[in-house]
Design a protein around this motif. Structure first.
Motif, PDB file in Angstrom:
ATOM      1  N   SER A  46      27.557  -0.320  46.669  1.00  0.00           N
ATOM      2  CA  SER A  46      27.869   1.166  46.931  1.00  0.00           C
ATOM      3  C   SER A  46      28.701   1.543  45.620  1.00  0.00           C
ATOM      4  O   SER A  46      28.406   2.954  45.396  1.00  0.00           O
ATOM      5  CB  SER A  46      28.823   1.071  48.228  1.00  0.00           C
ATOM      6  N   SER A  47      29.419   0.787  45.058  1.00  0.00           N
ATOM      7  CA  SER A  47      30.135   1.484  43.737  1.00  0.00           C
ATOM      8  C   SER A  47      28.909   1.836  42.535  1.00  0.00           C
ATOM      9  O   SER A  47      29.162   2.865  41.947  1.00  0.00           O
ATOM     10  CB  SER A  47      30.689   0.262  43.005  1.00  0.00           C
ATOM     11  N   SER A  48      27.648   0.900  42.422  1.00  0.00           N
ATOM     12  CA  SER A  48      26.810   1.183  41.621  1.00  0.00           C
ATOM     13  C   SER A  48      26.093   2.560  42.100  1.00  0.00           C
ATOM     14  O   SER A  48      25.750   3.419  41.225  1.00  0.00           O
ATOM     15  CB  SER A  48      25.654   0.117  41.732  1.00  0.00           C
ATOM     16  N   THR A  49      25.721   2.786  43.351  1.00  0.00           N
ATOM     17  CA  THR A  49      25.132   4.022  43.908  1.00  0.00           C
ATOM     18  C   THR A  49      26.010   5.160  43.602  1.00  0.00           C
ATOM     19  O   THR A  49      25.582   6.226  43.193  1.00  0.00           O
ATOM     20  CB  THR A  49      24.791   3.745  45.468  1.00  0.00           C
ATOM     21  N   SER A  50      27.256   5.211  44.067  1.00  0.00           N
ATOM     22  CA  SER A  50      28.283   6.373  43.827  1.00  0.00           C
ATOM     23  C   SER A  50      28.366   6.551  42.177  1.00  0.00           C
ATOM     24  O   SER A  50      28.228   7.732  42.042  1.00  0.00           O
ATOM     25  CB  SER A  50      29.503   5.958  44.419  1.00  0.00           C
ATOM     26  N   ARG A  51      28.289   5.557  41.320  1.00  0.00           N
ATOM     27  CA  ARG A  51      28.198   5.837  39.964  1.00  0.00           C
ATOM     28  C   ARG A  51      26.783   6.754  39.536  1.00  0.00           C
ATOM     29  O   ARG A  51      26.987   7.525  38.906  1.00  0.00           O
ATOM     30  CB  ARG A  51      28.518   4.521  39.020  1.00  0.00           C
ATOM     31  N   HIS A  52      26.070   6.163  40.048  1.00  0.00           N
ATOM     32  CA  HIS A  52      24.558   6.597  39.734  1.00  0.00           C
ATOM     33  C   HIS A  52      24.622   8.185  40.093  1.00  0.00           C
ATOM     34  O   HIS A  52      24.052   9.067  39.400  1.00  0.00           O
ATOM     35  CB  HIS A  52      23.581   5.881  40.384  1.00  0.00           C
ATOM     36  N   ALA A  53      24.953   8.485  41.432  1.00  0.00           N
ATOM     37  CA  ALA A  53      25.187   9.918  41.887  1.00  0.00           C
ATOM     38  C   ALA A  53      25.901  10.580  41.061  1.00  0.00           C
ATOM     39  O   ALA A  53      25.652  11.830  40.805  1.00  0.00           O
ATOM     40  CB  ALA A  53      25.419   9.907  43.464  1.00  0.00           C
ATOM     41  N   PHE A  89      39.056   5.550  30.653  1.00  0.00           N
ATOM     42  CA  PHE A  89      37.702   4.788  31.079  1.00  0.00           C
ATOM     43  C   PHE A  89      36.717   5.967  30.952  1.00  0.00           C
ATOM     44  O   PHE A  89      37.061   7.167  31.095  1.00  0.00           O
ATOM     45  CB  PHE A  89      38.006   4.176  32.476  1.00  0.00           C
ATOM     46  N   ARG A  90      35.594   5.483  30.961  1.00  0.00           N
ATOM     47  CA  ARG A  90      34.358   6.260  30.618  1.00  0.00           C
ATOM     48  C   ARG A  90      33.171   5.943  31.707  1.00  0.00           C
ATOM     49  O   ARG A  90      32.842   4.905  32.078  1.00  0.00           O
ATOM     50  CB  ARG A  90      33.900   6.424  29.032  1.00  0.00           C
ATOM     51  N   LEU A  91      32.549   6.923  31.872  1.00  0.00           N
ATOM     52  CA  LEU A  91      31.328   6.681  32.531  1.00  0.00           C
ATOM     53  C   LEU A  91      30.159   7.254  31.425  1.00  0.00           C
ATOM     54  O   LEU A  91      30.118   8.218  31.025  1.00  0.00           O
ATOM     55  CB  LEU A  91      31.158   7.774  33.707  1.00  0.00           C
ATOM     56  N   LEU A 150      36.162   7.785  39.527  1.00  0.00           N
ATOM     57  CA  LEU A 150      35.596   6.577  38.731  1.00  0.00           C
ATOM     58  C   LEU A 150      36.631   5.435  38.453  1.00  0.00           C
ATOM     59  O   LEU A 150      37.690   5.725  37.659  1.00  0.00           O
ATOM     60  CB  LEU A 150      35.514   7.395  37.095  1.00  0.00           C
ATOM     61  N   ALA A 151      36.535   4.611  39.574  1.00  0.00           N
ATOM     62  CA  ALA A 151      37.422   3.360  39.448  1.00  0.00           C
ATOM     63  C   ALA A 151      37.041   2.223  38.524  1.00  0.00           C
ATOM     64  O   ALA A 151      35.778   2.435  38.525  1.00  0.00           O
ATOM     65  CB  ALA A 151      37.659   2.944  40.937  1.00  0.00           C
ATOM     66  N   ALA A 152      37.759   2.111  37.591  1.00  0.00           N
ATOM     67  CA  ALA A 152      37.796   1.098  36.536  1.00  0.00           C
ATOM     68  C   ALA A 152      37.036  -0.235  37.264  1.00  0.00           C
ATOM     69  O   ALA A 152      37.665  -0.930  38.171  1.00  0.00           O
ATOM     70  CB  ALA A 152      38.624   0.667  35.615  1.00  0.00           C
TER      71      ALA A 152
END
Length: 194
Positions: A4-11, A138-140, A174-176
């Motif tokens: 779910s974290s991966s999906t939310s970061r992708h979106a 932190f960065r995305l 964006l949680a580290a």
């Protein structure tokens, strides 16, 4: 990283990239490019890099090349660009830096991004593009983990994030995560984020 974290970061990444690419064609982009350029020069004057690692801008990113060339002249520092390879290449997923003297680049790395095919370099300060960033440093990025892996292997390097103000995210957005490596500072058109 959870699914779910991966999906939310992708979106989140896709939303920010689409907004940035649309914004980059507007009138504010040129003004913000000039403001970020000036703030970056102030930071570089303070850091006095021996070798500055920068990046070749893509997809509406801030263009650090003019500031890097000015720093090369005024601070007598060397420059370097990242050379990345993909997982299916003979080298595997990797990133190193290559010496760059400011000339036009006619070769590309394994990801198709311009970089000279020159000797390796070891920057002591690196400029890192941010798709998104938090005030805690932190960065995305684009999701490949190139900069995170390189920074993990080079903990002594000062990492300076470069971002447009619209890319700022809250710690909740964006949680580290364990693999994320924080930046020493982030510079936007408004100055150094603190």
């Amino acid at each position: 990283m959870s699914s779910s974290s991966s999906t939310s970061r992708h979106a989140l990444r896709q939303t920010l990239l689409q907004a940035r690419e649309a914004w980059a064609t507007g009138p504010q982009a040129e003004l913000d490019q000039a403001a970020l350029h000036d703030h970056l020069l102030e930071v570089l004057d303070q850091l006095e890099p021996d070798c500055l690692g920068l990046y070749w801008p893509i997809r509406g990113e801030f263009n650090p090349r003019p500031a890097a060339l000015e720093a090369m002249a005024s601070l007598n520092c060397r420059l370097a660009l990242p050379w990345a390879t993909k997982k299916d290449s003979p080298e595997g997923l990797s990133m190193t830096y290559r010496q760059w003297k400011g000339e036009d680049v006619t070769t590309v790395d394994g990801c198709g991004i311009p970089c000279p095919d020159t000797a390796k370099a070891e920057p002591d300060v690196v400029l890192v593009p941010c798709v998104g960033f938090t005030r805690t440093g932190f960065r995305l990025g684009y999701g490949g983990g190139y900069f995170d892996r390189w920074l993990a292997a080079h903990p002594h390097v000062t990492a300076v994030g470069l971002a447009w103000r619209e890319a700022e995210l809250t710690a909740e957005q964006l949680a580290a995560e364990a693999h994320d490596h924080g930046l020493a500072l982030v510079v936007t058109p408004d100055g150094v984020v603190d």
